[in-house]
Design an enzyme around this catalytic site. Structure first.
Site, mmCIF file in Angstrom:
data_model
loop_
_atom_site.group_PDB
_atom_site.id
_atom_site.type_symbol
_atom_site.label_atom_id
_atom_site.label_comp_id
_atom_site.label_asym_id
_atom_site.label_seq_id
_atom_site.Cartn_x
_atom_site.Cartn_y
_atom_site.Cartn_z
ATOM 1 N N TYR A 166 0.884 -1.214 0.029
ATOM 2 C CA TYR A 166 0.031 -0.074 0.100
ATOM 3 C C TYR A 166 1.048 1.236 0.004
ATOM 4 O O TYR A 166 1.260 1.761 1.021
ATOM 5 C CB TYR A 166 -0.889 -0.079 1.143
ATOM 6 C CG TYR A 166 -1.937 1.173 1.234
ATOM 7 C CD1 TYR A 166 -2.365 1.818 0.263
ATOM 8 C CD2 TYR A 166 -1.886 1.836 2.450
ATOM 9 C CE1 TYR A 166 -3.215 2.989 0.561
ATOM 10 C CE2 TYR A 166 -2.874 3.009 2.606
ATOM 11 C CZ TYR A 166 -3.266 3.495 1.746
ATOM 12 O OH TYR A 166 -4.230 4.645 1.721
ATOM 13 N N ASP A 214 -2.468 -1.453 -4.039
ATOM 14 C CA ASP A 214 -2.687 -0.057 -4.351
ATOM 15 C C ASP A 214 -1.585 0.787 -4.265
ATOM 16 O O ASP A 214 -0.860 1.129 -3.036
ATOM 17 C CB ASP A 214 -3.772 0.517 -3.184
ATOM 18 C CG ASP A 214 -3.972 1.949 -3.456
ATOM 19 O OD1 ASP A 214 -3.492 2.449 -4.579
ATOM 20 O OD2 ASP A 214 -4.818 2.511 -2.766
ATOM 21 N N HIS A 217 -12.371 1.696 -4.585
ATOM 22 C CA HIS A 217 -11.355 0.755 -5.382
ATOM 23 C C HIS A 217 -12.152 -0.391 -6.013
ATOM 24 O O HIS A 217 -13.257 -0.954 -5.067
ATOM 25 C CB HIS A 217 -10.353 0.285 -4.652
ATOM 26 C CG HIS A 217 -9.264 1.423 -4.306
ATOM 27 N ND1 HIS A 217 -8.044 1.644 -5.228
ATOM 28 C CD2 HIS A 217 -9.111 2.411 -3.359
ATOM 29 C CE1 HIS A 217 -7.255 2.549 -4.593
ATOM 30 N NE2 HIS A 217 -8.108 3.206 -3.550
#
Length: 262
Positions: free
Chosen positions: A107, A150, A253
């Site tokens: 992330y 991500d 998302h």
């Protein structure tokens, strides 16, 4: 062994446990990598996961922020947690499958609103995180590995709804794209999603601010699946599960899938 992997920024695994379970029931990936879990590891709700056959998990968590987890029907072992850029954030966890494949779940910092590290500390943290990843790949060349997460950068012109309008917007600025590509190339990572879907606009994130995100379709591809060159040829079946963005109390998302025949 063939297995399907999914990566998804869930934006609170406890708040959105119902849609995590919905995804697992309906799509049944073998491995689910979550980001922005926003939970200490011991408070991640695992009972529902285990009831669906997802008995294995490695995670790196903290209260209220960040957090990553790899949830699996396949046996796996913790392969590491690295504090890239020494931020003290729970942003990385790695697991090794029994077939020898290592999965890295990242992330990357979002970077705030202003693309200038002199006035925005968060943007500097983002660039430092990418630089630390790059240096790690140069020092320890990854093999038989998959990297997902991500990554908070949409690198290509067709990874955003309007390339020119977003050139000065964090996630698509030239400096971010440059550092993103440096990092990818340092590990000889292949962009699995774009190898499967080479042409056309492709997004995995749509802002909560849009009144009708689906109609406006002002998206960005911030979520990625990479594989090292030695196994990237075994990847296929990539897709963004756009429907999940429209579920009740959704993440901003959408899940991204890929299948590997290894």
């Amino acid at each position: 062994m063939a297995f399907t992997l999914c990566t998804w920024n869930i934006n609170s695994v406890r708040l959105r446990e119902p849609i995590v379970l919905k995804l697992l029931k309906e799509e049944a990936p073998d491995v689910l990598c979550l980001q922005e879990c926003k939970s200490p590891v011991e408070k991640i709700p695992v009972e529902g996961l285990k009831a669906l056959g997802y008995e294995h998990m490695v995670a790196n968590g903290q209260k209220g922020y960040n957090g990553v987890a790899i949830i699996s029907r396949l046996p796996l072992a913790l392969a590491g947690m690295h504090d890239f850029a020494q931020l003290g954030h729970a942003r990385h966890v790695a697991a090794k499958l029994e077939n020898g494949v290592t999965i890295h779940n990242h992330y990357v910092p979002a970077g705030g609103d202003v693309p200038d590290r002199e006035v925005n500390e968060k943007f500097g943290q983002k660039l430092d995180y990418l630089a630390d990843m790059r240096d790690d790949f140069r020092a320890n060349a990854p093999e038989k590995s998959i990297l997902v997460g991500d990554l908070n950068i949409a690198p290509r012109e067709d990874d955003v709804w309007d390339h020119k309008k977003l050139l000065k917007v964090v996630s698509h600025t030239p400096i971010e794209v440059e550092k993103f590509e440096e990092t990818r190339e340092a590990g000889n990572w292949q962009d699995v999603t774009r190898a499967d879907i080479p042409d056309g606009r492709l997004y995995s994130w749509w802002s909560y601010r849009a009144r009708d995100w689906d109609a406006a379709d002002k998206g960005r591809r911030l979520d990625h699946v990479w594989a090292t060159a030695d196994i990237s040829g075994a990847a296929h079946g990539s897709r963004v599960y756009r429907d999940a963005r429209g579920w009740e109390k959704p993440s901003d998302h959408a899940p991204v899938f890929a299948t590997f025949d290894l």
